[in-house]
Design an enzyme around this catalytic site. Sequence first.
Site, PDB file in Angstrom:
ATOM      1  N   THR A  73      64.597  90.143  86.174  1.00 34.74           N
ATOM      2  CA  THR A  73      64.036  91.302  86.150  1.00 34.74           C
ATOM      3  C   THR A  73      64.561  92.880  86.945  1.00 34.74           C
ATOM      4  O   THR A  73      64.186  93.456  86.619  1.00 34.74           O
ATOM      5  CB  THR A  73      62.652  91.607  86.788  1.00 34.74           C
ATOM      6  OG1 THR A  73      62.116  90.105  86.329  1.00 34.74           O
ATOM      7  CG2 THR A  73      62.455  92.102  86.948  1.00 34.74           C
ATOM      8  N   GLN A 180      68.112  83.488  78.542  1.00 36.87           N
ATOM      9  CA  GLN A 180      67.609  81.898  77.724  1.00 36.87           C
ATOM     10  C   GLN A 180      68.397  81.608  77.321  1.00 36.87           C
ATOM     11  O   GLN A 180      68.892  80.481  76.926  1.00 36.87           O
ATOM     12  CB  GLN A 180      66.667  82.154  77.411  1.00 36.87           C
ATOM     13  CG  GLN A 180      65.508  82.222  78.158  1.00 36.87           C
ATOM     14  CD  GLN A 180      64.844  81.472  78.547  1.00 36.87           C
ATOM     15  OE1 GLN A 180      65.034  80.274  79.260  1.00 36.87           O
ATOM     16  NE2 GLN A 180      64.133  82.470  80.141  1.00 36.87           N
ATOM     17  N   HIS A 200      67.965  80.961  88.553  1.00 37.44           N
ATOM     18  CA  HIS A 200      67.151  79.775  88.218  1.00 37.44           C
ATOM     19  C   HIS A 200      66.785  79.174  87.292  1.00 37.44           C
ATOM     20  O   HIS A 200      66.304  78.390  86.551  1.00 37.44           O
ATOM     21  CB  HIS A 200      65.676  80.267  89.076  1.00 37.44           C
ATOM     22  CG  HIS A 200      65.184  80.874  88.356  1.00 37.44           C
ATOM     23  ND1 HIS A 200      63.846  80.704  87.422  1.00 37.44           N
ATOM     24  CD2 HIS A 200      65.249  82.040  88.417  1.00 37.44           C
ATOM     25  CE1 HIS A 200      62.921  81.463  87.440  1.00 37.44           C
ATOM     26  NE2 HIS A 200      64.141  82.862  87.347  1.00 37.44           N
ATOM     27  N   THR A 236      71.561  94.339 101.574  1.00 44.33           N
ATOM     28  CA  THR A 236      72.461  93.681 102.910  1.00 44.33           C
ATOM     29  C   THR A 236      72.628  92.051 100.816  1.00 44.33           C
ATOM     30  O   THR A 236      72.143  91.711 100.370  1.00 44.33           O
ATOM     31  CB  THR A 236      72.399  93.024 103.450  1.00 44.33           C
ATOM     32  OG1 THR A 236      72.103  94.075 104.638  1.00 44.33           O
ATOM     33  CG2 THR A 236      73.395  91.865 103.724  1.00 44.33           C
ATOM     34  N   CYS A 320      55.427  83.943  83.585  1.00 45.95           N
ATOM     35  CA  CYS A 320      55.021  85.295  84.129  1.00 45.95           C
ATOM     36  C   CYS A 320      53.991  86.238  83.732  1.00 45.95           C
ATOM     37  O   CYS A 320      53.019  86.024  84.337  1.00 45.95           O
ATOM     38  CB  CYS A 320      55.578  86.072  83.527  1.00 45.95           C
ATOM     39  SG  CYS A 320      57.491  86.341  84.852  1.00 45.95           S
TER      40      CYS A 320
HETATM   41  N1  PLP Z   1      64.283  87.295  80.878  1.00 44.58           N
HETATM   42  C1  PLP Z   1      63.947  86.401  80.370  1.00 44.58           C
HETATM   43  C2  PLP Z   1      64.016  86.462  79.005  1.00 44.58           C
HETATM   44  C3  PLP Z   1      62.747  85.477  81.150  1.00 44.58           C
HETATM   45  O1  PLP Z   1      62.687  84.078  80.462  1.00 44.58           O
HETATM   46  C4  PLP Z   1      62.937  85.911  82.013  1.00 44.58           C
HETATM   47  C5  PLP Z   1      62.107  85.027  83.255  1.00 44.58           C
HETATM   48  O2  PLP Z   1      61.134  84.226  83.109  1.00 44.58           O
HETATM   49  C6  PLP Z   1      63.280  87.199  83.048  1.00 44.58           C
HETATM   50  C7  PLP Z   1      63.789  88.089  82.313  1.00 44.58           C
HETATM   51  C8  PLP Z   1      63.315  87.621  84.893  1.00 44.58           C
HETATM   52  O3  PLP Z   1      63.804  87.045  84.772  1.00 44.58           O
HETATM   53  P1  PLP Z   1      63.794  86.569  86.877  1.00 44.58           P
HETATM   54  O4  PLP Z   1      62.980  85.360  86.741  1.00 44.58           O
HETATM   55  O5  PLP Z   1      65.286  85.585  87.145  1.00 44.58           O
HETATM   56  O6  PLP Z   1      63.782  88.395  87.178  1.00 44.58           O
END
Ligand code: PLP
Length: 373
Positions: A73, A180, A200, A236, A320
């Site tokens: 993000t 992905q 993750h 940091t 999300c």
């Molecule tokens: N972009 C995509 C395609 C995702 O699937 C996700 C997570 O669901 C993100 C961005 C956001 O990643 P993060 O959880 O590391 O902020």
Amino acid sequence: MMHDYYFDNNATTKISTGVSKAVASANWYLTGNPSSIYTIGRESRDRIDLARAQVAKLFSADSDQIIFTSGATEADNAIIHSALLQNSKRKTILLSAVEHPAVKKSAHFYENWGYKVIEIPVSEHGLNEEFLMSNLSDDVALVSIMAVNNETGMIFPVEKYFKEVKEFNQQIICHTDAVQAVGKTDIPLENVDYIAISAHKFHGPKGIGCIYKGKNMNFQPFILGGSQECGYRAGTENISGIIGLEKACSEVLEQKGVSVIQEYQRKLEVSVGNLDAYIVAKNYPRVPGVCNIGFAGIEANLLVLKLNQKRIFVSTGSACSSQKIGISPVIKALNIPEPYRSTIRISMSRYTTEEEVNYLIKQLMQIVEEIRR
Ligand code: PLP
């Protein structure tokens, strides 16, 4: 203890044993602040530099092209911010209609500052390339097209699109969210200026990711403060996270094929074929182990809750947005036929077993029939 049947690996993955050990050891042994000049500070700094070189290998890049972030993000937000500053005279942003909110919301935010955002339509046959081409102009600052869609697993031929964009105008910055793609398909590299990834999603720790930066990108920091990350990202460093990301990347580079998961996916899709079900983008290239399925007349949230009672974990839409009831914006954008628009997403990982897939199929078939009765 009951076994968990985890099928939501596009939301997050379980941390691998190797990563878990690397993170624990880093937390234990690397205690100094990497910005401190005394020995334990320098040890932390040196270890981060080593990790950076390893992560760079994922992109066949040099260390100075990697900027660690708190995840994808932040990476997506920072890339968009930087691209707009670099191309400051241009005021149009082009992006696919099925981008993750990390890209979509971030891009639309700039409408408040006079930018025009154009969403390129996507169907189950892919991105509307003609639309993309006909909307290129000397006002376009940035084109953002994800490598793999998080809800459907669709793999977009990003290198091809970006080649066309660059042929139109070299100055347009091309960004791909490859979150992905890692560990499932090739990460697009040709003609790509920026890439965002997140640990993750491939068995690394949460809260760490990185930006890959093209050699000739004039990156403008999004987070200001100290001079960490060569001044590109203040704060940091998350040392154990960085080491976890490093380990997750090396495990991906060592991993051999994903054909088993492909076979599980095929088995699942054949089985639900008898249930008046609709597999989203069935005939489009998709990453292995991701199925987005609508069952005629069945509300996805109910199905998710019923599966949950059997300790089977799947999602509706993206992680999300899974708290929200309603049709996912991606499913809306793809124009999925009405009775199938409430879909569940099943996503596997390299740790998914055949026994788990068999259990999922059995329970899913029973629950769908039970709800319909
Ligand atoms: N972009 C995509 C395609 C995702 O699937 C996700 C997570 O669901 C993100 C961005 C956001 O990643 P993060 O959880 O590391 O902020």
